[in-house]
Design a protein around this motif. Structure first.
Motif, PDB file in Angstrom:
ATOM      1  N   ASP A  67       3.014  -3.572 -10.862  1.00  8.31           N
ATOM      2  CA  ASP A  67       3.256  -2.287 -10.202  1.00  8.31           C
ATOM      3  C   ASP A  67       1.953  -1.682  -9.688  1.00  8.31           C
ATOM      4  OD1 ASP A  67       5.956  -2.453 -10.593  1.00  8.31           O
ATOM      5  OD2 ASP A  67       6.008  -1.105 -12.323  1.00  8.31           O
ATOM      6  N   ARG A  70       1.026  -3.543  -6.526  1.00 11.41           N
ATOM      7  CA  ARG A  70       1.953  -3.204  -5.433  1.00 11.41           C
ATOM      8  C   ARG A  70       1.667  -1.795  -4.897  1.00 11.41           C
ATOM      9  NH1 ARG A  70       6.477  -0.459  -5.678  1.00 11.41           N
ATOM     10  NH2 ARG A  70       6.539  -0.587  -7.950  1.00 11.41           N
ATOM     11  N   ARG A  71       1.435  -0.859  -5.806  1.00 11.77           N
ATOM     12  CA  ARG A  71       1.207   0.522  -5.352  1.00 11.77           C
ATOM     13  C   ARG A  71      -0.159   0.675  -4.680  1.00 11.77           C
ATOM     14  NH1 ARG A  71       4.552   4.897  -7.359  1.00 11.77           N
ATOM     15  NH2 ARG A  71       6.307   4.031  -8.487  1.00 11.77           N
ATOM     16  N   THR A  74       0.300  -0.373  -1.199  1.00 12.53           N
ATOM     17  CA  THR A  74       0.929   0.695  -0.409  1.00 12.53           C
ATOM     18  C   THR A  74      -0.095   1.760  -0.031  1.00 12.53           C
ATOM     19  OG1 THR A  74       3.008   0.340  -1.581  1.00 12.53           O
ATOM     20  CG2 THR A  74       2.756   2.435  -0.417  1.00 12.53           C
ATOM     21  N   LEU A  75      -0.972   2.084  -0.988  1.00 13.51           N
ATOM     22  CA  LEU A  75      -1.980   3.128  -0.771  1.00 13.51           C
ATOM     23  C   LEU A  75      -3.057   2.665   0.209  1.00 13.51           C
ATOM     24  CD1 LEU A  75      -2.552   5.959  -1.968  1.00 13.51           C
ATOM     25  CD2 LEU A  75      -4.032   4.834  -3.638  1.00 13.51           C
ATOM     26  N   LYS A  95      -9.993  -0.463  -2.362  1.00 14.67           N
ATOM     27  CA  LYS A  95      -9.296  -0.448  -3.659  1.00 14.67           C
ATOM     28  C   LYS A  95     -10.305  -0.443  -4.798  1.00 14.67           C
ATOM     29  CE  LYS A  95      -5.283  -2.953  -1.968  1.00 14.67           C
ATOM     30  NZ  LYS A  95      -4.722  -4.301  -1.813  1.00 14.67           N
TER      31      LYS A  95
END
Ligand code: ZN
Length: 141
Positions: A67, A70-71, A74-75, A95
């Protein structure tokens, strides 16, 4: 109990196998602490890389790690054609800057002081690569 060694640093090296991953490094770090005989203080962990980081996250359910990846995607989506950085890995750099390059963790009675569900992780966003973590042992009397 072994006395604290005058040598205060050590290294751990890991090989990542895919472009993006989180490796649970809790046990290798705990093993370094045991082998050193480090009993009381804090251990500082640092990575000298720009597309991987260190973070603490739940290590009980592997879905939490998925998760997070994945997030973060998205960010900070991978739009290499829009980025100016010619290497094509700006999303990995971004990131990494969000999560940070170091951790400071207490050590008591020769053990990492972590919550029940906490684990130390190396996160890689532009692998596969060989990564080195610098450990510094800071004793408290
Ligand atoms: Zn780059």
């Amino acid at each position: 109990m072994k006395p604290f060694s005058p040598e205060t640093s050590s290294r751990l090296t890991f090989q990542t196998g895919v472009r993006q991953t989180l490796l649970d490094i809790t046990e290798p770090v705990a093993d370094k602490i045991r082998r050193r005989g480090f009993q009381q203080g804090v251990v500082h962990l640092f990575v000298k890389h720009t597309t991987c980081v260190l973070t603490i996250i739940e290590n009980a359910d592997p879905d939490v790690v998925q998760d997070l990846l994945r997030r973060l995607e998205t960010l900070v989506p991978r739009h290499d054609h829009e980025d100016r950085h010619q290497e094509g890995n700006s999303s990995a750099h971004l990131k990494s800057s969000l999560l940070g390059s170091s951790l400071l963790v207490p050590v008591q009675n020769g053990k990492l002081v972590l919550g029940t569900w906490q684990g130390l992780f190396l996160a890689e966003f532009d692998g596969p690569r060989t990564r080195t973590i610098e450990l510094t042992f800071l004793p408290c009397s």
